[in-house]
Design a protein around this motif. Structure first.
Motif, PDB file in Angstrom:
ATOM      1  N   GLY A  14       0.831  -1.202   0.000  1.00 15.87           N
ATOM      2  CA  GLY A  14       0.000   0.000   0.000  1.00 15.87           C
ATOM      3  C   GLY A  14       0.861   1.246   0.000  1.00 15.87           C
ATOM      4  O   GLY A  14       0.549   2.238  -0.669  1.00 15.87           O
ATOM      5  N   GLY A  15       1.967   1.203   0.745  1.00 17.68           N
ATOM      6  CA  GLY A  15       2.895   2.329   0.747  1.00 17.68           C
ATOM      7  C   GLY A  15       3.458   2.581  -0.637  1.00 17.68           C
ATOM      8  O   GLY A  15       3.653   3.727  -1.040  1.00 17.68           O
ATOM      9  N   VAL A  17       1.933   2.027  -3.476  1.00 23.38           N
ATOM     10  CA  VAL A  17       0.900   2.731  -4.253  1.00 23.38           C
ATOM     11  C   VAL A  17       0.875   4.204  -3.861  1.00 23.38           C
ATOM     12  O   VAL A  17       0.803   5.096  -4.712  1.00 23.38           O
ATOM     13  N   LEU A  18       0.975   4.461  -2.553  1.00 26.97           N
ATOM     14  CA  LEU A  18       0.944   5.841  -2.072  1.00 26.97           C
ATOM     15  C   LEU A  18       2.112   6.635  -2.640  1.00 26.97           C
ATOM     16  O   LEU A  18       1.960   7.797  -3.047  1.00 26.97           O
ATOM     17  N   PHE A  21       1.553   7.756  -6.004  1.00 28.77           N
ATOM     18  CA  PHE A  21       0.742   8.979  -6.034  1.00 28.77           C
ATOM     19  C   PHE A  21       1.595  10.201  -5.738  1.00 28.77           C
ATOM     20  O   PHE A  21       1.394  11.258  -6.333  1.00 28.77           O
ATOM     21  N   TYR A  25       2.279  13.732  -7.854  1.00 25.87           N
ATOM     22  CA  TYR A  25       2.028  15.036  -7.253  1.00 25.87           C
ATOM     23  C   TYR A  25       3.204  15.994  -7.440  1.00 25.87           C
ATOM     24  O   TYR A  25       3.021  17.193  -7.416  1.00 25.87           O
ATOM     25  N   ILE A  97      -2.712  18.915 -11.973  1.00 23.71           N
ATOM     26  CA  ILE A  97      -2.426  17.909 -10.954  1.00 23.71           C
ATOM     27  C   ILE A  97      -3.701  17.300 -10.381  1.00 23.71           C
ATOM     28  O   ILE A  97      -3.797  16.090 -10.194  1.00 23.71           O
ATOM     29  N   MET A 105      -6.774   7.862  -9.148  1.00 26.54           N
ATOM     30  CA  MET A 105      -7.751   7.176  -8.295  1.00 26.54           C
ATOM     31  C   MET A 105      -8.586   6.195  -9.105  1.00 26.54           C
ATOM     32  O   MET A 105      -8.824   5.062  -8.700  1.00 26.54           O
TER      33      MET A 105
ATOM     34  N   VAL B 177      -2.764  -0.137   6.669  1.00 23.53           N
ATOM     35  CA  VAL B 177      -2.252   1.005   5.924  1.00 23.53           C
ATOM     36  C   VAL B 177      -3.374   2.035   5.709  1.00 23.53           C
ATOM     37  O   VAL B 177      -3.143   3.244   5.697  1.00 23.53           O
ATOM     38  N   MET B 181      -3.374   6.139   6.430  1.00 22.70           N
ATOM     39  CA  MET B 181      -3.733   7.200   5.486  1.00 22.70           C
ATOM     40  C   MET B 181      -4.856   8.054   6.049  1.00 22.70           C
ATOM     41  O   MET B 181      -4.856   9.276   5.902  1.00 22.70           O
ATOM     42  N   LEU B 307      -7.947   6.841  -1.172  1.00 21.10           N
ATOM     43  CA  LEU B 307      -7.026   5.711  -1.333  1.00 21.10           C
ATOM     44  C   LEU B 307      -7.174   4.740  -0.167  1.00 21.10           C
ATOM     45  O   LEU B 307      -7.202   3.519  -0.358  1.00 21.10           O
ATOM     46  N   LEU B 311      -8.163   0.886  -0.552  1.00 20.36           N
ATOM     47  CA  LEU B 311      -7.270  -0.187  -0.119  1.00 20.36           C
ATOM     48  C   LEU B 311      -7.971  -1.141   0.837  1.00 20.36           C
ATOM     49  O   LEU B 311      -7.603  -2.304   0.934  1.00 20.36           O
TER      50      LEU B 311
END
Lengths: 220, 318
Positions: A14-15, A17-18, A21, A25, A97, A105, B177, B181, B307, B311
């Motif tokens: 998940g990190g 994917v973040l 993003f 940005y 942006i 998303m 996670v 967030m 997000l 998730l």
């Protein structure tokens, strides 16, 4: 139900994917490269964790390759290229942006829906990894599409490849040969792209790829 | 008998938030001053300010309508009710069972709506510009807040704060996670909603940058006291919300003895102090951003909330 193995790999993926993003940005070239290095670092951690829980020592080699090449060598090389070429360090993006974020998303949601449908019977760990990997790949593509600057397109390409590695390590029984060959092909691609960057720069005094369109006689 | 003690504990909480809110603001101001090597006013200065304002005469514009006079009380009441709903030192209080996260969001939203109306009521240009900026920020912060609410509700299976706090305090929640967030998104929303530094700086009266302060510029006397008190309460509310949803450790469970209530109260004070310190640290370390950057900042919060919610579908897939 909530095993630590799943939770940690979930957090790392998940990190990833973040951080994809975060890459979308950024509007400065150097910070984009730093974020890319972070991306590779998290990838290396994720692969190492997979090696640990799958009991597959050859994955440690993949993690080491990711750490050395992607988190250290390539960002440093790109930093030097940017410095040598003396190109503009702010990135012109083709789309705003906010719109890019929304598109990202949508891509993440798409990959979740797709993967959860397709891999209904698979092992939850592999399934979750595949869903994240597909979103990282799609976000990498999005970075390539929305940026005009060739260097940031290279970064998008590399992050796309990170997604591939994540997918490959999530699946059990991937032979080491395949991973090494993928890693080397990426390295070759990087060298080729580096040479191209110099040529584009020599020819057009800029690494903005829209200059290529003008050269071909197309109108933007 | 049980009802009596329920009412007593709930009343304690309502008094507690009322008494602590100015202290928290004073503490944050003192910390900020100390961090830049200044002496700073006493932590009790906000109480003195409120008393001073309460003693002063109200100056009203000739064309101020009833709305202008009612708004301070409406906003204060709405924020106070919302603050009474959030579990601070104990879950399962009398009001907690009616406390929905969505109800809290809507209470705060209606308070802001009245404030924006009042800002435009007198018809000065400052009030108008403040109201329009405030509404712009709110229009972006509220969806982000709602997404955080959805994310929490999907994890805990409820939007009720007591249930959420009990669920998160249990060992059932692993490393998530999505929750990480959500907490970052909620902190960003809290900074925007409380007019803290990267979004707005209520300590200055610079017409180019002010948002909240421009909106309440026409107020004076006890009206201003009510509005300021509402702002203090709102800061306390957001910090208690974050503490109760994401750090609910040592919070007292309903029906346990007075000892656990005392432990919960001490833990709550520690959490408030820590949050106040980190807020002051963050505010001294960052600069205020341009008003036109605010949509991007809040867009990032919206993105994090979305997000996190997305998730969750993967983490629930087994």
């Amino acid at each position: 139900m909530h095993s630590l193995a799943f939770d940690v790999s979930h957090t790392l993926a998940g990190g990833l994917v973040l951080i994809s993003f975060m890459m979308l940005y950024q509007d400065r070239l150097y910070s984009l490269l730093n974020v890319f290095a972070l991306h590779a670092l998290v990838l290396a951690l994720s692969v190492a964790w997979q090696a640990f829980i799958q009991d597959a020592p050859h994955l440690y080699v993949t993690a080491a390759i990711a750490l050395v090449f992607k988190a250290i060598v390539i960002p440093v090389a790109l930093h030097r290229i940017v410095m040598q070429l003396g190109i503009h360090r702010d990135i012109e993006s083709a789309v705003g942006i906010g719109l890019t974020m929304l598109a990202g998303m949508g891509l993440v949601a798409l990959s979740m829906v797709l993967m959860l449908r397709v891999t209904a019977e698979a092992d939850p760990l592999a399934r979750e990894d595949l869903a994240f990997a597909l979103s990282v790949v799609l976000l990498g593509l999005l970075v390539m599409v929305t940026r005009r600057n060739a260097v940031s397109q290279v970064v998008g390409f590399m992050s796309l490849e990170n997604g591939l590695v994540l997918a490959a390590t999530g699946a059990k029984g991937m032979p080491l040969v395949v991973e090494i060959s993928v890693a080397f092909s990426i390295l070759i691609a990087f060298i080729v792209i580096g040479i191209f960057l110099f040529r584009i720069r020599e020819r057009f005094d800029s690494v903005d790829v829209s200059a290529l369109d003008d050269y071909r006689g197309e109108r933007r | 008998m049980v009802v009596m003690s329920d009412i007593f504990v709930q009343g304690m909480q309502m008094l507690l938030v009322l008494l602590l809110a100015p202290l928290l603001t004073g503490f944050v101001r003192k910390m900020k001053a100390r961090l830049v090597r200044r002496q700073g006013a006493s932590v009790f200065q906000p109480y003195r300010d409120l008393l001073r304002l309460l003693r002063k005469e109200v100056v009203l514009a000739d064309n101020a309508s009833w709305l202008f006079r009612v708004t301070p009380y409406v906003t204060f009441a709405a924020i106070w009710v919302a603050a009474a709903l959030v579990p601070t030192f104990a879950t399962g209080l009398l009001f907690n069972w009616t406390a929905d996260l969505i109800a809290i969001v809507s209470l705060l939203g209606s308070a802001r709506f009245f404030l924006a109306l009042a800002g435009m009521d007198v018809g000065t240009s400052f009030g108008g510009i403040g109201a329009s900026r405030e509404v712009m920020i709110a229009a972006l912060a509220e969806p982000a807040m709602l997404l955080v609410v959805f994310c929490i509700a999907l994890v805990a299976g409820s939007t009720q704060l007591s249930t959420v706090a009990n669920f998160v305090a249990s060992s059932y929640v692993g490393l998530r996670v999505s929750l990480g967030m959500a907490v970052i998104a909620l902190i960003m929303v809290a900074l925007a909603e409380n007019a803290r530094i990267p979004v707005d700086n209520p300590a200055t009266h610079l017409e180019l940058t002010m948002v909240h302060e421009a909106m309440v510029l026409e107020y004076s006397g006890r009206h201003l006291a009510m509005i300021e008190f509402g702002a203090f309460l709102k800061l306390l509310l957001y910090i208690s919300l974050i503490a109760c949803v994401f750090l609910p450790w040592k919070i007292a469970v309903f029906g346990t003895g007075p000892l656990s209530y005392a432990v919960g109260a001490v833990a709550y004070l520690v959490k408030l102090a820590a949050a106040g310190f980190f807020l002051a640290l963050f505010e001294t370390a960052t600069a205020k951003m341009r008003v036109f950057r605010v949509p991007q900042f809040l867009g990032a919060a919206l993105m994090l909330g979305l997000l996190g919610t997305l998730l969750l579908f993967v983490s629930k897939s087994f």
